[in-house]
Motif scaffolding. Sequence first.
Motif, PDB file in Angstrom:
ATOM      1  N   UNK A 254       0.835  -0.368  -0.065  1.00  0.00           N
ATOM      2  CA  UNK A 254       0.125  -0.062  -0.083  1.00  0.00           C
ATOM      3  C   UNK A 254       0.566   1.293   0.009  1.00  0.00           C
ATOM      4  N   UNK A 255       0.739   2.418  -0.582  1.00  0.00           N
ATOM      5  CA  UNK A 255       1.458   3.390  -0.897  1.00  0.00           C
ATOM      6  C   UNK A 255       1.392   4.432   0.498  1.00  0.00           C
ATOM      7  N   UNK A 256       0.646   3.914   1.178  1.00  0.00           N
ATOM      8  CA  UNK A 256       0.558   4.776   2.655  1.00  0.00           C
ATOM      9  C   UNK A 256       2.281   3.669   3.491  1.00  0.00           C
ATOM     10  N   UNK A 257       2.046   2.606   3.733  1.00  0.00           N
ATOM     11  CA  UNK A 257       2.860   1.886   4.203  1.00  0.00           C
ATOM     12  C   UNK A 257       4.456   2.357   3.334  1.00  0.00           C
ATOM     13  N   UNK A 258       4.177   2.586   2.272  1.00  0.00           N
ATOM     14  CA  UNK A 258       5.677   2.594   0.938  1.00  0.00           C
ATOM     15  C   UNK A 258       7.005   3.995   1.590  1.00  0.00           C
ATOM     16  N   UNK A 259       5.202   4.850   1.667  1.00  0.00           N
ATOM     17  CA  UNK A 259       5.588   6.603   3.108  1.00  0.00           C
ATOM     18  C   UNK A 259       6.177   6.283   3.636  1.00  0.00           C
ATOM     19  N   UNK A 260       5.946   5.220   5.668  1.00  0.00           N
ATOM     20  CA  UNK A 260       6.392   4.821   6.402  1.00  0.00           C
ATOM     21  C   UNK A 260       7.940   4.069   5.956  1.00  0.00           C
ATOM     22  N   UNK A 261       7.979   3.200   5.375  1.00  0.00           N
ATOM     23  CA  UNK A 261       9.118   2.462   5.221  1.00  0.00           C
ATOM     24  C   UNK A 261      10.190   3.606   4.318  1.00  0.00           C
ATOM     25  N   UNK A 262      10.119   4.167   3.721  1.00  0.00           N
ATOM     26  CA  UNK A 262      11.498   5.252   3.085  1.00  0.00           C
ATOM     27  C   UNK A 262      11.466   6.658   4.715  1.00  0.00           C
ATOM     28  N   UNK A 263      10.298   6.513   4.639  1.00  0.00           N
ATOM     29  CA  UNK A 263      10.930   7.076   6.488  1.00  0.00           C
ATOM     30  C   UNK A 263      11.483   7.190   6.942  1.00  0.00           C
ATOM     31  N   UNK A 264      11.209   5.281   7.526  1.00  0.00           N
ATOM     32  CA  UNK A 264      12.422   4.451   8.079  1.00  0.00           C
ATOM     33  C   UNK A 264      13.508   4.475   7.843  1.00  0.00           C
ATOM     34  N   UNK A 265      13.633   3.730   6.332  1.00  0.00           N
ATOM     35  CA  UNK A 265      14.405   4.170   5.902  1.00  0.00           C
ATOM     36  C   UNK A 265      15.509   5.241   6.148  1.00  0.00           C
ATOM     37  N   UNK A 266      15.373   5.507   5.738  1.00  0.00           N
ATOM     38  CA  UNK A 266      15.896   6.828   5.940  1.00  0.00           C
ATOM     39  C   UNK A 266      16.262   8.033   6.912  1.00  0.00           C
ATOM     40  N   UNK A 267      15.693   7.098   8.084  1.00  0.00           N
ATOM     41  CA  UNK A 267      16.457   7.217   9.568  1.00  0.00           C
ATOM     42  C   UNK A 267      15.697   8.188  10.634  1.00  0.00           C
ATOM     43  N   UNK A 268      14.222   7.758  10.033  1.00  0.00           N
ATOM     44  CA  UNK A 268      13.336   8.653  11.002  1.00  0.00           C
ATOM     45  C   UNK A 268      12.841   6.867  11.993  1.00  0.00           C
TER      46      UNK A 268
ATOM     47  N   UNK B  91      -3.233   1.713   5.894  1.00  0.00           N
ATOM     48  CA  UNK B  91      -4.320   1.692   5.790  1.00  0.00           C
ATOM     49  C   UNK B  91      -3.749   3.230   6.024  1.00  0.00           C
ATOM     50  N   UNK B  92      -4.699   4.015   5.876  1.00  0.00           N
ATOM     51  CA  UNK B  92      -5.117   5.429   5.728  1.00  0.00           C
ATOM     52  C   UNK B  92      -4.823   6.160   7.730  1.00  0.00           C
ATOM     53  N   UNK B  93      -6.081   4.768   8.148  1.00  0.00           N
ATOM     54  CA  UNK B  93      -6.764   4.888   8.943  1.00  0.00           C
ATOM     55  C   UNK B  93      -5.670   4.928  10.029  1.00  0.00           C
ATOM     56  N   UNK B  94      -4.713   3.763   9.944  1.00  0.00           N
ATOM     57  CA  UNK B  94      -3.453   3.638  10.656  1.00  0.00           C
ATOM     58  C   UNK B  94      -2.643   4.723  10.468  1.00  0.00           C
ATOM     59  N   UNK B  95      -1.643   4.699   9.539  1.00  0.00           N
ATOM     60  CA  UNK B  95      -1.642   5.942   9.870  1.00  0.00           C
ATOM     61  C   UNK B  95      -1.729   7.104  10.497  1.00  0.00           C
ATOM     62  N   UNK B  96      -3.402   7.766  10.206  1.00  0.00           N
ATOM     63  CA  UNK B  96      -3.400   8.463  10.962  1.00  0.00           C
ATOM     64  C   UNK B  96      -3.209   8.223  12.437  1.00  0.00           C
ATOM     65  N   UNK B  97      -4.277   7.768  12.380  1.00  0.00           N
ATOM     66  CA  UNK B  97      -3.311   6.944  14.473  1.00  0.00           C
ATOM     67  C   UNK B  97      -2.244   7.561  14.861  1.00  0.00           C
ATOM     68  N   UNK B  98      -1.473   6.584  13.361  1.00  0.00           N
ATOM     69  CA  UNK B  98      -0.047   6.882  14.025  1.00  0.00           C
ATOM     70  C   UNK B  98       0.792   8.077  14.444  1.00  0.00           C
ATOM     71  N   UNK B  99       0.217   8.989  13.110  1.00  0.00           N
ATOM     72  CA  UNK B  99       0.485  10.707  13.044  1.00  0.00           C
ATOM     73  C   UNK B  99      -0.149  11.194  14.613  1.00  0.00           C
ATOM     74  N   UNK B 100      -0.900  11.292  14.710  1.00  0.00           N
ATOM     75  CA  UNK B 100      -1.970  11.585  16.235  1.00  0.00           C
ATOM     76  C   UNK B 100      -1.117  11.149  17.194  1.00  0.00           C
ATOM     77  N   UNK B 101      -1.044  10.155  17.170  1.00  0.00           N
ATOM     78  CA  UNK B 101      -0.063  10.063  18.585  1.00  0.00           C
ATOM     79  C   UNK B 101       1.245  10.462  18.531  1.00  0.00           C
ATOM     80  N   UNK B 102       2.439  10.026  17.449  1.00  0.00           N
ATOM     81  CA  UNK B 102       3.295  10.726  16.977  1.00  0.00           C
ATOM     82  C   UNK B 102       3.705  12.674  17.261  1.00  0.00           C
ATOM     83  N   UNK B 103       3.232  13.000  16.870  1.00  0.00           N
ATOM     84  CA  UNK B 103       2.982  14.279  16.763  1.00  0.00           C
ATOM     85  C   UNK B 103       1.751  15.113  18.121  1.00  0.00           C
ATOM     86  N   UNK B 104       0.998  14.198  18.553  1.00  0.00           N
ATOM     87  CA  UNK B 104       0.199  14.317  20.387  1.00  0.00           C
ATOM     88  C   UNK B 104      -0.487  15.199  19.892  1.00  0.00           C
ATOM     89  N   UNK B 105      -1.352  14.921  18.176  1.00  0.00           N
ATOM     90  CA  UNK B 105      -2.270  16.113  18.122  1.00  0.00           C
ATOM     91  C   UNK B 105      -3.539  16.017  18.603  1.00  0.00           C
TER      92      UNK B 105
END
Lengths: 245, 277
Positions: free
Chosen positions: B241-255, B263-277
């Motif tokens: 999935x494109x959203x997984x590709x994005x996170x894999x790429x960010x991980x490989x970049x050292x994030x 899924x997009x919903x899972x990504x939104x949840x992860x980002x929300x937690x990460x940035x504590x929105x």
Amino acid sequence: MQNIESRIKIISLVILLIGAVMSKNIITLIIFNIIALLLAYLSNIPIKYYLKRVYIFIPIFAGIISIPVIFNFVTPGHDILVILNNPHISITYEGVIYAITFTLRVATCVSYAILIPMTTQWNKVTYAIGKLGVPDIVITITNLAYRYIFLLLNFVLDMMSSRKSRSIRKLGMLESWILGGKAIGALFIKTYEMGEDTYYAMLSRGYTGEIKYIYNEKITIKDILFLIFSIILVVLLLLFDRGIL
Amino acid sequence: MKEVYKLIDVSYKYPNGVVALENVNLTIYKNEIVTILGPNGAGKTTLLKILDGLIFPSKGEVYFEGKLLTEKLLTDKKLMADFRKKVGFVFQNPDVMLFNPTVWDEVAYSPLHLYSKEKALEVTDKVLKDMKIYHLKDRHPYNLSGGEKKKVSIACILSIEPEVILMDEPTASLDPKSRNEVINLIKSFKEKGKTVILITHDVNIASLADRCYVLNKKIIFEGTPKELFSLDLDELNLDVPDVSKLFIKLKNMGYNINEIPLTVDEAVNLLTKKFKI
């Protein structure tokens, strides 16, 4: 016609069709034709569309087929137009009458035959002929043919379009035939594969070799009256045709 | 968990000698969604046909609810009817499934073969209404759109209320609206306690699964979608999935990314937690 029970409708139209086949007189055939047109009109079938379907192809071909009959060497009789004196080739009155009768008979038969699918859903036609004793296997094949003929025709048209889009010049006759042969081969393979998958789909959904269907139509007084009317009409027209009436 | 299917060392050879499946071992449990992924020509459709008892393995054993599936078993009319009531197969090409003159006849086909006429009438109307295709009932299948054909072919299966649903590429060549409708249907099957086995190239459908298998004549991966999509899938000829590709790429970049969303919903949840929105 849409309100007539399918079995009665098929039987009645077949009786009318047989009547037309047995008629020898042009006037009788014209009357049969007018009755078919009237039935189409009363069934709310657009008359232009009906006439196109009935009279354009099949009767024209029947007319072309019957052309040799008009000449004296096939049907001897009174000359109405002499084409050559030596050898004697002419169009005879008897030949022309025979050709007109033949073409008119074909047109009349087609006009009744075409009323069946035009006024009845296909599934009702096949279920009705099933109820009339046509074997299950024939009905299955007819239904499958009716279902897939359009699909395969579309496949052929797509193949032709694809060929056209990849051709840079007009093909010669021989080349066209060769490519046509290849297309027929591809269609055969596609049909075979699709046939196999369709059979699997039938098996998967419980097919055991017998057709099961629900026939909801009931014969009413109105249907019986229509059948009786058709029989009387055919008998009267045949008596008129034979000069008894 | 109750086993629905168990395959032991299943191999299949086509009549021309080409091997389609080689020593396939897999187990499917009740009320799970299992996706089978793999490249073209990997034997996925052949595997579904084996699971539906349409063809039988050249070698190995297939058990359905603990009973060995054999050609002989399915020649028994009663056992065959029982099996067909329990398993429904949605073919990839809906045209091969729609062989009757009208949509109503099509949906009524299985119930008429497997139930009494009264029940067949009742379930046919119910399924047509539930699937919101009642207005199509008198239409010839040729005159349906791709999405409508797919919905009708699914309705044909649902009319026998099967416990197990086999689906071959259920979202192939569908527009986004029809695709979402099919995805929602698959989710509803799970809620209704059905077991679903899917073949798909659609990574969004694959992410719906409880487990997935990657097949290329043999089973080359078995696990959850999360485990699958965190692998490098280029070698397996699979998409991510494109959203997984994005996170894999960010991980490989050292994030600092510990979890890969599917899924997009899972990504939104992860980002929300990460940035504590």
